[in-house]
Design a protein around this motif. Structure first.
Motif, PDB file in Angstrom:
ATOM      1  N   GLU A   1       0.948  -1.433   0.052  1.00  0.00           N
ATOM      2  CA  GLU A   1       0.082   0.201  -0.044  1.00  0.00           C
ATOM      3  C   GLU A   1       0.699   1.137   0.269  1.00  0.00           C
ATOM      4  N   LEU A   2       2.155   1.203   0.918  1.00  0.00           N
ATOM      5  CA  LEU A   2       2.998   2.011   0.616  1.00  0.00           C
ATOM      6  C   LEU A   2       3.481   2.460  -0.751  1.00  0.00           C
ATOM      7  N   LEU A   3       4.116   1.474  -0.928  1.00  0.00           N
ATOM      8  CA  LEU A   3       4.662   2.088  -2.347  1.00  0.00           C
ATOM      9  C   LEU A   3       3.300   2.045  -3.113  1.00  0.00           C
ATOM     10  N   LEU A   4       1.740   1.433  -3.544  1.00  0.00           N
ATOM     11  CA  LEU A   4       1.318   1.811  -4.516  1.00  0.00           C
ATOM     12  C   LEU A   4       0.877   3.378  -4.513  1.00  0.00           C
ATOM     13  N   GLU A   5       0.927   3.699  -3.484  1.00  0.00           N
ATOM     14  CA  GLU A   5       0.568   5.502  -2.898  1.00  0.00           C
ATOM     15  C   GLU A   5       1.273   6.578  -3.775  1.00  0.00           C
ATOM     16  N   THR A   6       2.893   6.089  -3.185  1.00  0.00           N
ATOM     17  CA  THR A   6       4.075   6.568  -3.657  1.00  0.00           C
ATOM     18  C   THR A   6       3.886   6.836  -5.310  1.00  0.00           C
ATOM     19  N   ALA A   7       3.606   5.323  -5.636  1.00  0.00           N
ATOM     20  CA  ALA A   7       3.714   4.933  -7.462  1.00  0.00           C
ATOM     21  C   ALA A   7       3.079   6.491  -7.961  1.00  0.00           C
ATOM     22  N   ILE A   8       1.843   6.030  -7.019  1.00  0.00           N
ATOM     23  CA  ILE A   8       0.765   6.936  -7.899  1.00  0.00           C
ATOM     24  C   ILE A   8       0.575   8.539  -8.034  1.00  0.00           C
ATOM     25  N   ASN A   9       1.367   8.852  -6.454  1.00  0.00           N
ATOM     26  CA  ASN A   9       1.898  10.114  -6.025  1.00  0.00           C
ATOM     27  C   ASN A   9       2.408  10.457  -7.789  1.00  0.00           C
ATOM     28  N   GLN A  10       3.782   9.481  -7.979  1.00  0.00           N
ATOM     29  CA  GLN A  10       4.289   9.799  -8.803  1.00  0.00           C
ATOM     30  C   GLN A  10       3.954   9.746 -10.125  1.00  0.00           C
ATOM     31  N   GLY A  11       2.637   9.191 -10.198  1.00  0.00           N
ATOM     32  CA  GLY A  11       2.016   9.230 -11.347  1.00  0.00           C
ATOM     33  C   GLY A  11       3.106   8.302 -12.943  1.00  0.00           C
ATOM     34  N   ASN A  12       3.050   7.426 -12.038  1.00  0.00           N
ATOM     35  CA  ASN A  12       3.940   5.672 -12.617  1.00  0.00           C
ATOM     36  C   ASN A  12       3.168   5.034 -13.047  1.00  0.00           C
ATOM     37  N   ALA A  13       2.115   4.444 -14.041  1.00  0.00           N
ATOM     38  CA  ALA A  13       1.508   3.950 -14.205  1.00  0.00           C
ATOM     39  C   ALA A  13       1.652   2.360 -13.851  1.00  0.00           C
ATOM     40  N   VAL A  14       3.135   2.157 -14.805  1.00  0.00           N
ATOM     41  CA  VAL A  14       4.068   0.589 -15.362  1.00  0.00           C
ATOM     42  C   VAL A  14       3.722   0.244 -13.643  1.00  0.00           C
ATOM     43  N   LEU A  15       4.686   1.136 -12.523  1.00  0.00           N
ATOM     44  CA  LEU A  15       4.619   0.724 -11.371  1.00  0.00           C
ATOM     45  C   LEU A  15       3.496   0.208 -10.734  1.00  0.00           C
ATOM     46  N   THR A  16       2.394   1.504 -11.140  1.00  0.00           N
ATOM     47  CA  THR A  16       1.893   0.680  -9.763  1.00  0.00           C
ATOM     48  C   THR A  16       0.462  -0.324 -10.403  1.00  0.00           C
ATOM     49  N   GLN A  17       1.180  -0.617 -12.071  1.00  0.00           N
ATOM     50  CA  GLN A  17       0.224  -1.980 -12.261  1.00  0.00           C
ATOM     51  C   GLN A  17       0.914  -2.677 -11.665  1.00  0.00           C
ATOM     52  N   LYS A  18       2.102  -3.191 -11.658  1.00  0.00           N
ATOM     53  CA  LYS A  18       3.197  -3.770 -10.956  1.00  0.00           C
ATOM     54  C   LYS A  18       2.649  -3.879  -9.483  1.00  0.00           C
ATOM     55  N   ILE A  19       2.684  -3.438  -8.662  1.00  0.00           N
ATOM     56  CA  ILE A  19       2.593  -3.328  -7.468  1.00  0.00           C
ATOM     57  C   ILE A  19       1.447  -3.555  -7.045  1.00  0.00           C
ATOM     58  N   ALA A  20       0.263  -3.337  -7.983  1.00  0.00           N
ATOM     59  CA  ALA A  20      -1.368  -3.756  -7.422  1.00  0.00           C
ATOM     60  C   ALA A  20      -1.529  -4.967  -7.622  1.00  0.00           C
ATOM     61  N   SER A  21      -0.652  -5.495  -8.731  1.00  0.00           N
ATOM     62  CA  SER A  21      -0.810  -7.069  -8.900  1.00  0.00           C
ATOM     63  C   SER A  21      -0.602  -7.689  -7.716  1.00  0.00           C
ATOM     64  N   LYS A  22       0.614  -7.717  -7.523  1.00  0.00           N
ATOM     65  CA  LYS A  22       1.641  -8.231  -6.022  1.00  0.00           C
ATOM     66  C   LYS A  22       0.638  -8.091  -5.257  1.00  0.00           C
ATOM     67  N   LEU A  23       0.148  -6.418  -4.745  1.00  0.00           N
ATOM     68  CA  LEU A  23      -1.127  -7.012  -3.577  1.00  0.00           C
ATOM     69  C   LEU A  23      -1.392  -7.821  -3.915  1.00  0.00           C
ATOM     70  N   LEU A  24      -2.935  -8.484  -4.779  1.00  0.00           N
ATOM     71  CA  LEU A  24      -3.441  -9.230  -4.640  1.00  0.00           C
ATOM     72  C   LEU A  24      -3.029 -10.543  -5.310  1.00  0.00           C
ATOM     73  N   GLU A  25      -1.945 -10.724  -5.325  1.00  0.00           N
ATOM     74  CA  GLU A  25      -0.960 -11.808  -5.313  1.00  0.00           C
ATOM     75  C   GLU A  25      -0.732 -12.630  -4.139  1.00  0.00           C
ATOM     76  N   CYS A  26      -1.337 -11.101  -3.451  1.00  0.00           N
ATOM     77  CA  CYS A  26      -0.047 -11.054  -1.680  1.00  0.00           C
ATOM     78  C   CYS A  26      -0.767 -12.927  -1.082  1.00  0.00           C
TER      79      CYS A  26
END
Length: 117
Positions: free
Chosen positions: A79-104
């Motif tokens: 969640e911390l990484l996702l919030e940071t990636a979204i705030n930085q506008g990094n769509a690719v990283l946001t997608q990767k982190i969101a996928s990993k969150l769902l797999e956690c």
């Protein structure tokens, strides 16, 4: 093969002309911790420290986080990484982190989906 964040961190620190002690003062992270990250002695460093170091040395969040993404097990860290990636506008990283969150394995899929929405 992708360089480890430790190698990247050391290269950026040296290019900035900073000693471990100077970077420690700039980031409020102990020089011992920074040294351990640079030498890859920490399997999974605190992501808040990784983010702070990356921001201080202008290292892309993607380059800083990707080496650790498969090792993270805590929902709060994702969640911390996702919030940071979204705030930085990094769509690719946001997608990767969101996928990993769902797999956690330690997260409830329905709560994670709700969080993502």
């Amino acid at each position: 093969m992708r360089s480890s964040f430790g190698c990247v961190l050391k290269r950026y620190r040296e290019e900035a002309g900073l000693t471990l002690a100077e970077l420690s003062i700039k980031t409020d992270i102990s020089s011992g911790t920074i040294s351990k990250i640079e030498t890859d002695s920490l399997t999974l460093p605190n992501m808040r420290n990784v983010i702070r170091l990356a921001e201080t040395l202008d290292i892309s969040l993607y380059e800083a986080v990707m080496p650790y993404l498969d090792k993270i097990k805590r929902t709060k860290t994702f969640e911390l990484l996702l919030e940071t990636a979204i705030n930085q506008g990094n769509a690719v990283l946001t997608q990767k982190i969101a996928s990993k969150l769902l797999e956690c394995p330690k997260s409830n899929t329905f709560l994670s989906l709700d969080y993502l929405l």
